[in-house]
Design a protein around this motif. Structure first.
Motif, PDB file in Angstrom:
ATOM      1  N   TYR A 205       0.859  -1.180   0.000  1.00  0.00           N
ATOM      2  CA  TYR A 205       0.000   0.000   0.000  1.00  0.00           C
ATOM      3  C   TYR A 205       0.893   1.227   0.000  1.00  0.00           C
ATOM      4  CZ  TYR A 205       1.079   0.857   4.889  1.00  0.00           C
ATOM      5  OH  TYR A 205       1.725   1.143   6.055  1.00  0.00           O
ATOM      6  N   LYS A 206       0.256   2.388  -0.176  1.00  0.00           N
ATOM      7  CA  LYS A 206       1.043   3.612  -0.177  1.00  0.00           C
ATOM      8  C   LYS A 206       0.785   4.361   1.116  1.00  0.00           C
ATOM      9  CE  LYS A 206       2.229   7.599  -2.972  1.00  0.00           C
ATOM     10  NZ  LYS A 206       2.220   8.509  -1.850  1.00  0.00           N
TER      11      LYS A 206
ATOM     12  N   ARG B 224       6.447   6.529  -2.348  1.00  0.00           N
ATOM     13  CA  ARG B 224       6.247   5.304  -3.133  1.00  0.00           C
ATOM     14  C   ARG B 224       5.458   4.288  -2.315  1.00  0.00           C
ATOM     15  NH1 ARG B 224       9.669   1.225  -1.138  1.00  0.00           N
ATOM     16  NH2 ARG B 224      11.470   1.954   0.043  1.00  0.00           N
ATOM     17  N   LYS B 225       5.055   3.206  -2.998  1.00  0.00           N
ATOM     18  CA  LYS B 225       4.345   2.150  -2.292  1.00  0.00           C
ATOM     19  C   LYS B 225       5.329   1.319  -1.476  1.00  0.00           C
ATOM     20  CE  LYS B 225       0.537   0.169  -4.316  1.00  0.00           C
ATOM     21  NZ  LYS B 225      -0.080  -0.659  -5.389  1.00  0.00           N
TER      22      LYS B 225
END
Ligand code: SF4
Ligand code: SF4
Lengths: 153, 332
Positions: free
Chosen positions: A86-87, A93-94
């Motif tokens: 997830y971010k 970034r993720k």
């Protein structure tokens, strides 16, 4: 008739000589040092380009460099990589939350490492992987990364 | 003297126990040598884990074999199947009884000792054949047929060589044969050029035939793993197989002992000094070493090659040797 006898004797003598040569060779070998490496006590140095199973790389802060682009999962011909993430707020970034390698079907082809454009994967140098349980080969890469960080001096 | 026979009986029993121990010890440690020697030849180490330098490996092997169940598969001839391993060991040990180990050691001397050894050796063939046949298995049956073909083929040159030797020594008594070779290696039968210039060749023929008679590679057609799984021993498990295994090594010991007695001067020192048991043992184990050496140098022959070697090479050579000996004995 005469040449028959001669070739017969020649065969016997030639055969005997070649047998004796063979025995001389084996005897000579027995005085040389054994080449066996007594494995569990002694090991050979791994070659520079040894490719074990894959392993995640960490950035300077110790996070996994993986950005969950899924390229490796798609590239894998044996479908043995599972990535998810997830971010988080404030991260550019993720971040991976799941990275599972099913080593039972991995063919060590290295396509995943090649397909990663974020330099987040590498080959481990691990080869003592024997186990009696199949589950041991479904490896949690994030867990391994965490453990590696703890072990690091 | 009433106690004479009693003492004799006790002496024989003690010898028997000692010889069985000797046989078992040899089987165990020759099997270790059988694994160490190829390791040296192939730049490996061989067994190293059980005990120092792997010296307890035979014990571990023995325990493993003892722990296994004796299976008798359906269709087998149960009685013969169970008799065969025993019948294969007993004659080998009986041969040991006749061998003069040193001037004062030896369980029993009989004047036809040499003949007796080869009669016992024939039982061994019969027993292996029974084992293969009773197993009711195609591989075993093929091996049973092979063991007969092979042993008949190799008994002929073997006995021809021995007849020639007996013509020289004038006796079948093993102790007497050794006694004649006293004084130094130039008196040994293998170098007795006065009797026949072909004596070293005779020793070579003896050695080859001994390999074949003991079913040792490269003539182990009876147990050819690559074609027959384990040949006559395929269906045997646990100590049933173990007994065949012991018999093989005891046969090697017997063959080497007889070789040492007939050709290499038995307990005599090569230089005429200090004769005794140690010289006999040194010669015995050098021959055993050579047997294993040959095994790990040459690949297994085919059954055709085996029979060709005997009928086309060894028997003519042995006959030539016999004739040469006969002529020299007559002339000298
Ligand atoms: S090495 Fe090949 S098989 Fe193994 S995970 Fe990577 S892409 Fe899949
Ligand atoms: S290709 Fe690299 S960055 Fe993309 S998911 Fe796989 S490991 Fe992560």
């Amino acid at each position: 008739m005469k040449s028959d006898l001669r070739s017969y004797l020649k065969e016997i003598i030639g055969g005997s000589i070649s047998l004796l040569t063979g025995m001389w060779i084996t005897l000579r070998q027995s005085f040389r040092k054994p080449v066996t490496v007594s494995y569990p006590y002694r090991t050979l140095k791994l070659p520079e380009r040894f490719r074990g199973h894959i392993e995640l790389k960490a950035d300077e802060q110790g996070w996994a460099k993986c950005v969950v682009c899924m390229a490796c999962q798609k590239a894998c011909p044996s479908f043995c990589i599972k990535v998810n993430g997830y971010k988080p707020a404030g991260m550019p970034r993720k971040v991976a939350t799941i990275y599972i390698l099913d080593f039972t079907t991995c063919s060590l082809c290295g396509l995943c490492v090649e397909s990663c454009r974020f330099d987040a994967l590498m080959f481990s140098r691990e080869y003592n992987l024997a186990s009696f349980r199949k589950e041991d080969y479904v490896m949690d890469m994030l867990e391994r990364l965490r453990r590696r960080r703890i072990c690091r001096p | 003297m009433p106690h004479d026979w009693l003492w004799e009986t006790v002496r024989l029993l003690l010898y028997l126990v000692g010889l069985i121990g000797f046989a078992a010890f040899n089987a165990a440690y020759l099997s270790l040598l059988e694994r160490k020697e190829p390791a040296w030849f192939q730049l490996r180490r061989g067994p190293t884990e059980a005990g120092p330098l792997g010296l307890l490996q035979p014990v571990a092997d023995g325990i493993k074999l003892l722990g296994k169940q004796l299976l008798v598969q359906g269709g087998a001839d149960v009685l013969l199947f169970k008799i065969a391993p025993v019948a294969v060991v007993i004659p080998s040990i009986m041969c040991l009884v006749l061998i003069p180990f040193s001037e004062t050691m030896g369980a029993r001397d009989i004047s036809l000792g040499l003949l007796a050894v080869y009669s016992f050796a024939a039982i061994n063939v019969l027993a292996t054949m029974l084992g293969g046949w009773a197993s009711h298995n195609k591989y075993s049956s093929i091996a049973a047929a092979r063991v007969v073909a092979q042993n008949i083929a190799y008994e002929i040159p073997l006995l021809l060589v021995i007849i020639a030797l007996v013509m020289v020594t004038h006796t079948f008594d093993l102790r007497e044969i050794v006694a004649q070779q006293a004084g130094g290696f130039w008196n040994w039968n293998v170098l007795r050029f006065g009797a026949s210039p072909l004596m070293p060749l005779a020793f070579l023929i003896y050695f080859i035939c001994m390999l074949a008679e003991a079913n040792r590679a490269p003539f182990d057609m009876v147990e050819a793993e690559s074609e027959l799984i384990a040949g006559a021993f395929t269906e045997y498990s646990g100590m049933g197989f173990g007994l065949f295994f012991i018999a093989e090594y005891v046969n090697v010991v017997v063959g080497s002992s007889i070789g040492a007695v007939l050709f290499l001067g038995g307990w005599h020192c090569p230089f005429g000094l200090l004769p005794g048991l140690h010289w006999f043992l040194i010669k015995l184990y050098l021959l055993c070493f050579a047997v294993i050496w040959v095994r790990w140098t040459f690949p297994r022959t085919q059954i055709y090659g085996l029979l060709n070697l005997s009928w086309k090479v060894l028997i003519p050579l042995a006959l030539a040797h016999l004739i040469v000996t006969a002529v020299t004995v007559k002339l000298v």
